[in-house]
Write a protein that holds these residues in place. Structure first.
Motif, PDB file in Angstrom:
ATOM      1  N   LEU A 523       0.831  -1.198   0.000  1.00 18.16           N
ATOM      2  CA  LEU A 523       0.000   0.000   0.000  1.00 18.16           C
ATOM      3  C   LEU A 523       0.871   1.255   0.000  1.00 18.16           C
ATOM      4  N   SER A 532       0.452   2.304  -7.010  1.00 18.79           N
ATOM      5  CA  SER A 532      -0.757   1.493  -7.071  1.00 18.79           C
ATOM      6  C   SER A 532      -0.820   0.666  -8.355  1.00 18.79           C
ATOM      7  N   HIS A 533      -1.514  -0.459  -8.268  1.00 21.56           N
ATOM      8  CA  HIS A 533      -1.813  -1.326  -9.415  1.00 21.56           C
ATOM      9  C   HIS A 533      -0.544  -1.851 -10.085  1.00 21.56           C
TER      10      HIS A 533
END
Length: 739
Positions: A523, A532-533
Motif C-alpha cells: 500500500l 498502485s496497481h
C-alpha cells in the motif's frame, strides 16, 4: 609559551575524545534499545543485506578463498558483497544476531558519515571549525532519518561515506588547483557507485553542481569585465563570490572568463573519466549493464506520483525541519555567513539531488533518504550558526531554543515505540517493528514445514509488508536450527509487474499454496512501497484460488486456517493432480486477459517446468530480440530435465521454427522435438515432430500450421517416449520463430 601551547593542544584533544566517546555511547545505546525492542520477522530489503553479510562472514570463517571468489563474482551483479566486507570482522567477533549486524553498520559506516558531515559543515561555515564540526555531528543525532535506514537493516550509508569524502575534498579547493584531487574525487565517486548502484545519481548531482558552479563563476566574471568592476582588495567580505577572482593579467589568447570555463570543463571531465575507468576496471560487467539497461522502465513500479513522494518526504523529516533548512541556507547566503564557494556547491548539489529523487525517480524507500539527509543537516547547521552570529539578545535565544526544542520533539516522535500522530510539522513515527501475531506466524511456518518435509514448492499467494514469502522464510530461519532453515521452499515471485513475469510456471510447479484473505498487496502508506496497481501478477493468482479457476481444482483446501494481524486469514491448498497442458493454456490466456501489459522481464519463451526465480540454471535465455537459447537443464530436486517450453509471441497460421540443435552426450539414445499449436480455449490445433537422426548436431527446421493459433508448445522427448534424464541434456542455439 611552549607549555601553554601543549596544554591547549591536550585540552582540545581531550575535548575531541570526549565528544567522540559521547557519540559512540549514544550510537550504541540508542541502537541497542531500539533493536532489542523489536519483535518481528524482517523481510525484503530489511533482511536482504543482513542475510548477505552473515552468509559472507560464515563463508570467510569456513573458506576464505571461496569467500573472496564469491565477493569478486558478485561485482558483476547489481547488489554485490563488497559493501559487506568491513562488517565481516565485527560479525565474526560478536555473532550473527540482528543486534550485531545493526551495531556494525552504525559504528563502521554511520558514525564516520556523521563525522564527515561535520567536516563538510566546517568548510561551509567560516567560524571556529571545531565548534562547527561537533555541533553539526551532535545535531545529526536529532534527525530521525540519520538513524532509521540503518535500524531497518540498510547499509547503504557505506556508499554515502565515499560521496561525503568526495564533497569534503572538493570544498577544500573548489578551483581544483591541486591535480591529485581530480583522480581522488573520481575514485571516491566510483567507489560509492560500486558499493551501491543508486549512488550514480549522487555522482551525477556532484558533477552537475560543479558544472553549474563553473557557469556561475563564468557569468560573474563576464559581468565584472563588462561593467569594469574592479577586483576588491578584501575579497572575502566585499563581494558575493570572492573565490571567483583570478589573475586577469596573464598572457593568453583565450579571454580569461572563457579560459576558466574551459579549464573547469577539462577538470570535471577528468573526474568523470576517472570514475568511469575505475568502474570498468573493478566492475566492468555491472557497468556495461548499467549503461544499457533501462532501469527507469524496469523499476517503474517503485516510482510514485509526485504528490505522493512529496507527502512522503515531508513525513520523513517533518515540514518544520524543511522550514528550518530553507531559512538556514537562505539566511546564511544573504547575510554572507557561509563560505560562498562552498555554499553555492552545497545548494546546487542539494537542489539537483531533490530534483533527482523527488521529481525524476520518485522512489519512496527509506534508504534513498540518505541522499537527502546530508542537505537537511547542513541546512540546519547553517540555521543555528547564522542565528547565533547575526542575532543578539533574547531573540537569538528564543529562536535557538524553539528550534532546538522542535528538533528534540521531532526526533522523539520519529523513534519512540509508540505511534504518535501529530501534525505534518513533525516526522512520522518509525518506531521498532513489533508483530502482534508473532506466535501465529511461527505456527504457520511449522505447519508448512511438516506439510512439505522434502522441500516441495509452496506458492505464497500474497505480497504485502505484513504477509509474503520472505517473511515466512525469515521466520523459518529464526525459529529453526541453521542447518534446517532452508528446508521451507516458498515461492514468492513474481510479485511486481514492471520487474517480473507471468506466474504460470510457478503455479504449475507448486505442490501447495498458502492464500491470504483479503488480498495482501503493498500500500502507498507502507514503508517498502510501490505505486498502485503494480501487483497484478500476484492478484491474478489470488483470483485463481478465490474465484475457483480451473487450475485451482487441481488443489484441495485443507481444514487448517491461520489468523494473522490486520484480520488476515491464511488458508492452505494441496495439489491433488498435475495440471494438464490444456488447463495450463487456458490459465495463461486468463492471466494475459487480466494483466493487459506484459510484465517487465517476460520473455517470449518460458519453461513450464522451471521458475526463473528458483532455478540456479534457467533453461531459457534471450540472445537478441528474436533469437533464443534453450538448454534442457535439470529440474530442481529431480534427475529429470525441463523439456516443455511455451512460446508467447504472436503467431500466424503457418509457423516455422529454426535453430541449431546440439546433443553433446553421444551416449544419449536419441531425442525428438514436437511442436503443437493451441488456441486460447486450450484446444490442440495441430502438431509436428522431428528426430535427431542419431546426429550430435543438426539444423532445426520444423513447420506446423493451423487456424488462429495463440500458443506454440515445444517439447523435447526421448526416442523411447520416456522422460529425459541428465544423460540426454541438449541445447538449441539461435532458436527463432517465423510468424
Amino acid at each position: 609559551m611552549i607549555g601553554l601551547f601543549d596544554f591547549k593542544l591536550r585540552r582540545k584533544f581531550l575535548i575531541d575524545v570526549s565528544f567522540l566517546f559521547l557519540l559512540v555511547l549514544v550510537t550504541v545505546g540508542l541502537t541497542s534499545i531500539y533493536v532489542s525492542s523489536e519483535r518481528t520477522f524482517y523481510w525484503w530489503d530489511y533482511a536482504g543485506y543482513n542475510t548477505a553479510t552473515v552468509n559472507t562472514a560464515n563463508l570467510f570463517r569456513d573458506s576464505p578463498d571461496l569467500a573472496w571468489r564469491e565477493v569478486i563474482a558478485s561485482l558483476s551483479k547489481e547488489k554485490n558483497l563488497l559493501i559487506t566486507l568491513p562488517l565481516v570482522p565485527f560479525i565474526l567477533l560478536f555473532g550473527e544476531s540482528r543486534m550485531s549486524y545493526i551495531l556494525s553498520v552504525s559504528l563502521i559506516y554511520v558514525l564516520p558519515f556523521r563525522l564527515l558531515l561535520g567536516a563538510i559543515s566546517a568548510q561551509l561555515i567560516p567560524v571556529d571549525p571545531r565548534r562547527v564540526f561537533w555541533s553539526t555531528v551532535l545535531l545529526s543525532l536529532l534527525i530521525p532519518m540519520s538513524w532509521i535506514p540503518t535500524l531497518r537493516g540498510y547499509l547503504d550509508t557505506g556508499g554515502c561515506v565515499f560521496v561525503a569524502l568526495a564533497i569534503w575534498v572538493y570544498l577544500q579547493d573548489v578551483k581544483l588547483k591541486s591535480w591529485w584531487k581530480m583522480p581522488l574525487i573520481g575514485f571516491l565517486l566510483a567507489a560509492a557507485i560500486i558499493l551501491r548502484r543508486h549512488f550514480a545519481y549522487s555522482a551525477i548531482a556532484f558533477l552537475g553542481a560543479a558544472t553549474l558552479q563553473a557557469f556561475v563563476e563564468f557569468i560573474v566574471l563576464i559581468y565584472r569585465r563588462d561593467t569594469a568592476l574592479p577586483s576588491p582588495k578584501n575579497q572575502d567580505t566585499a563581494v558575493p563570490f570572492p573565490y571567483l577572482d583570478g589573475d586577469k593579467n596573464q598572457d593568453t589568447a583565450v579571454p580569461f572568463p572563457y579560459r576558466g570555463l574551459f579549464e573547469s570543463g577539462v577538470k570535471l571531465g577528468l573526474i568523470a573519466a576517472t570514475s568511469l575507468t575505475v568502474l570498468m576496471l573493478v566492475a566492468g560487467d555491472f557497468t556495461r549493464s548499467a549503461l544499457t539497461v533501462n532501469y527507469r522502465n524496469l523499476y517503474a513500479a517503485w516510482s510514485l506520483p509526485v504528490n505522493d513522494i512529496l507527502t512522503r518526504y515531508a513525513s520523513f523529516y517533518g515540514l518544520g525541519t524543511w522550514l528550518l533548512v530553507v531559512i538556514g541556507f537562505s539566511a546564511g547566503i544573504f547575510t554572507r555567513m557561509l563560505v560562498p564557494g562552498a555554499a553555492i556547491f552545497v545548494c546546487l548539489f542539494g537542489v539537483l539531488s531533490l530534483v533527482e529523487w523527488l521529481l525524476m525517480l520518485r522512489y519512496g524507500y527509506l534508504h534513498y533518504t540518505i541522499h537527502i539527509t546530508p542537505i537537511a543537516l547542513l541546512g540546519l547547521s547553517a540555521f543555528f550558526w547564522t542565528t547565533w552570529l547575526t542575532l543578539k539578545g533574547k531573540i537569538r535565544y528564543l529562536m535557538l531554543g524553539a528550534a532546538g526544542l522542535y528538533l528534540i520533539v521531532n526526533a522523539t516522535v520519529g523513534l519512540i515505540p509508540v505511534k504518535v500522530d501529530l501534525s505534518r510539522l513533525f516526522v512520522s513515527n518509525f518506531g521498532p517493528l513489533v508483530r502482534s501475531d508473532y506466535r501465529e506466524v511461527v505456527q504457520l511456518v511449522e505447519f508448512l514445514r511438516k506439510l512439505a518435509p522434502n522441500e516441495e514448492p509452496i506458492y505464497i499467494v500474497g505480497a504485502s509488508n505484513s504477509f509474503n514469502a520472505n517473511i515466512l522464510r525469515q521466520a523459518n530461519r529464526k525459529v529453526n536450527p541453521p542447518e534446517d532453515w532452508w528446508k521451507l521452499n516458498t515461492i514468492g515471485r513474481p510479485q511486481i509487474d514492471s520487474r517480473d513475469t507471468y506466474p504460470l510456471p510457478e503455479l504449475l510447479q507448486a505442490q501447495y499454496a498458502a492464500v491470504a484473505v483479503p488480498f495482501q498487496q503493498v500500500l502507498l502508506g507502507d514503508e517498502q512501497v510501490l505505486r498502485s496497481h503494480e501487483q497484478d501478477v500476484v492478484k491474478v493468482v489470488y483470483d485463481a484460488f478465490t474465484e475457483n479457476w480451473e487450475i485451482s481444482r487441481d488443489f484441495e483446501l485443507l481444514p487448517e486456517q491461520f489468523k494473522l494481524e490486520n484480520d488476515v486469514t491464511v488458508s492452505v491448498y494441496r495439489r491433488v493432480r498435475p495440471t494438464s497442458i490444456p488447463t495450463a493454456v487456458r490459465t495463461l490466456e486468463a492471466i494475459q486477459r487480466q494483466i493487459v501489459d506484459r510484465p517487465g522481464t517476460q520473455l517470449d519463451w518460458i519453461s513450464l517446468q522451471q521458475s526463473v526465480y528458483t532455478s540456479a540454471k534457467y533453461s531459457v535465455s534471450r540472445k537478441s530480440d528474436n533469437l533464443y537459447k534453450i538448454v534442457t537443464h535439470p529440474i530442481k530436486k529431480s534427475n529429470k530435465l525441463a523439456t516443455s517450453f511455451l512460446y508467447l509471441g504472436s503467431l500466424s497460421d503457418k509457423v516455422q521454427v529454426t535453430g541449431k540443435l546440439n546433443l553433446p552426450n553421444k551416449q544419449c539414445p536419441g531425442v525428438a522435438l514436437r511442436l503443437t499449436l493451441w488456441d486460447k480455449q486450450g484446444n490442440l490445433i495441430n502438431s509436428g515432430e522431428m528426430a535427431d537422426g542419431g546426429k550430435s548436431a543438426i539444423d532445426l527446421n520444423l513447420s506446423v500450421g493451423g487456424k488462429n493459433p495463440i500458443y506454440l508448445l515445444l517439447e523435447v522427448l526421448s526416442s523411447s517416449k520416456q522422460d529425459l534424464t541428465n544423460q540426454c541434456q541438449l541445447e538449441i542455439q539461435n532458436l527463432a520463430v517465423s510468424r
